[in-house]
Design an enzyme around this catalytic site. Structure first.
Site, PDB file in Angstrom:
ATOM      1  CG  HIS A  34      -1.533  -0.784   0.993  1.00 37.29           C
ATOM      2  ND1 HIS A  34      -2.989  -1.099   1.287  1.00 37.29           N
ATOM      3  CD2 HIS A  34      -1.582  -2.187   1.768  1.00 37.29           C
ATOM      4  CE1 HIS A  34      -3.562  -2.228   1.467  1.00 37.29           C
ATOM      5  NE2 HIS A  34      -2.734  -2.736   2.384  1.00 37.29           N
ATOM      6  CE1 TYR A  35      -1.993   6.272  -1.925  1.00 35.53           C
ATOM      7  CE2 TYR A  35      -0.393   6.318  -4.023  1.00 35.53           C
ATOM      8  CZ  TYR A  35      -1.928   6.396  -3.290  1.00 35.53           C
ATOM      9  OH  TYR A  35      -2.516   6.860  -4.236  1.00 35.53           O
ATOM     10  CD  GLU A  99      -1.072   1.095   4.479  1.00 33.28           C
ATOM     11  OE1 GLU A  99      -0.274   2.035   4.052  1.00 33.28           O
ATOM     12  OE2 GLU A  99      -2.042   0.875   4.898  1.00 33.28           O
ATOM     13  CG  HIS A 141      -5.146  -1.379  -0.838  1.00 27.02           C
ATOM     14  ND1 HIS A 141      -5.609  -0.835  -0.931  1.00 27.02           N
ATOM     15  CD2 HIS A 141      -5.839  -2.757  -0.898  1.00 27.02           C
ATOM     16  CE1 HIS A 141      -6.902  -1.199   0.481  1.00 27.02           C
ATOM     17  NE2 HIS A 141      -7.113  -2.354  -0.326  1.00 27.02           N
TER      18      HIS A 141
HETATM   19 ZN   LIG Z   1      -3.939   0.446   0.682  1.00 30.47          ZN
END
Ligand SMILES: [Zn+2]
Length: 255
Positions: A34-35, A99, A141
């Site tokens: 994810h970011y 993340e 994601h």
């Molecule tokens: Zn995400």
């Protein structure tokens, strides 16, 4: 729960209350990248460890390459949301969520710095040492929630990770002039595209009709595997890249 992180690379341990046992006895066999989509990694850490946010992940990697763990790998973190991959919908129960701090498309989407990519690469390899994760199960994601999520986005260097043995990658076929299939098209060629995307893992219904859902999935595919043009159209380059990835997926060993 012990107070020590699973990964020796995590220099900070900030437990999040947003966690629970993995369901149905699942153990991690998938990685979701994810970011953060927030102004700073500090703000992201604060949010991901607040009960009211109802979100969390296992690891956060800041732009300097610092790694914080907030949920034990044995537990279920809340990062995937409504999502689907390879026919499964409870992806939080079978995945580890990372993340990677970047303000993202809505704030200030920018290149991921070298120190950060080095840390992400090392962390993924470290996770592989504890869990067998197939190359085709290292996903964005956006791959598991097309149309809803764009992270970590087209600036993320998947080729670099694949060079280190993380995830699947083939050099994308060059762009050509013809636009290929797109919204409104119908028939066997559309069905074949749907079957290929479904076989790769994307959530696609075989309808023979190129609707908004398929456009979103093709966009997600391009964002990850053919980032030069993200337009949701199945041009020749997109089709060729997908075909070669399907072959690569069959051959790839489990990490
Ligand atoms: Zn995400």
């Amino acid at each position: 729960m012990t107070a020590a992180p699973d990964s020796p690379l995590a220099t900070l341990w900030c437990p999040s209350p947003n966690r629970e046992p993995r369901r149905n006895g699942r153990t991690p066999d998938m990685l979701v990248l994810h970011y953060t989509g927030m102004d700073s990694s500090e703000a992201a850490l604060d949010w991901l460890t607040r009960e009211e946010s109802k979100v969390s992940c296992h690891y956060l990697v800041d732009e300097e390459g610092g790694i914080t763990q907030m949920v034990r790998e044995a537990e279920r973190a809340w990062h995937a949301g409504q999502s689907l991959w390879a026919g499964e919908t409870d992806l939080n129960s079978c995945s580890i969520g990372i993340e990677i701090h970047n303000p993202g498309h809505d704030i200030d989407y920018r290149d991921f710095p070298e120190a950060q990519m080095e840390a992400v690469e090392a962390l993924c390899l470290d996770i592989f040492a504890r869990h067998p994760i197939a190359a085709r199960r290292v996903v964005a994601h956006s791959d598991i929630a097309p149309g809803r999520k764009r992270d970590p986005g087209e600036k993320f260097d998947w080729a670099r990770l694949a060079n280190a043995g993380i995830g699947l990658w083939v050099t994308p076929a060059p762009l050509e002039g013809a636009l290929g299939l797109g919204p409104g098209d119908e028939g066997e060629a559309v069905a074949a595209l749907q079957r290929d995307l479904d076989a790769f893992g994307y959530g696609v219904e075989i309808t023979s009709t190129y609707g908004r859902g398929l456009e979103n999935v093709v966009e997600a595919f391009q964002r990850h595997f053919r980032p030069e043009r993200i337009d949701g159209r199945a041009d020749a380059s997109t089709r060729d890249t997908l075909a070669r990835l399907l072959v690569a997926a069959q051959r790839a060993p489990i990490a």
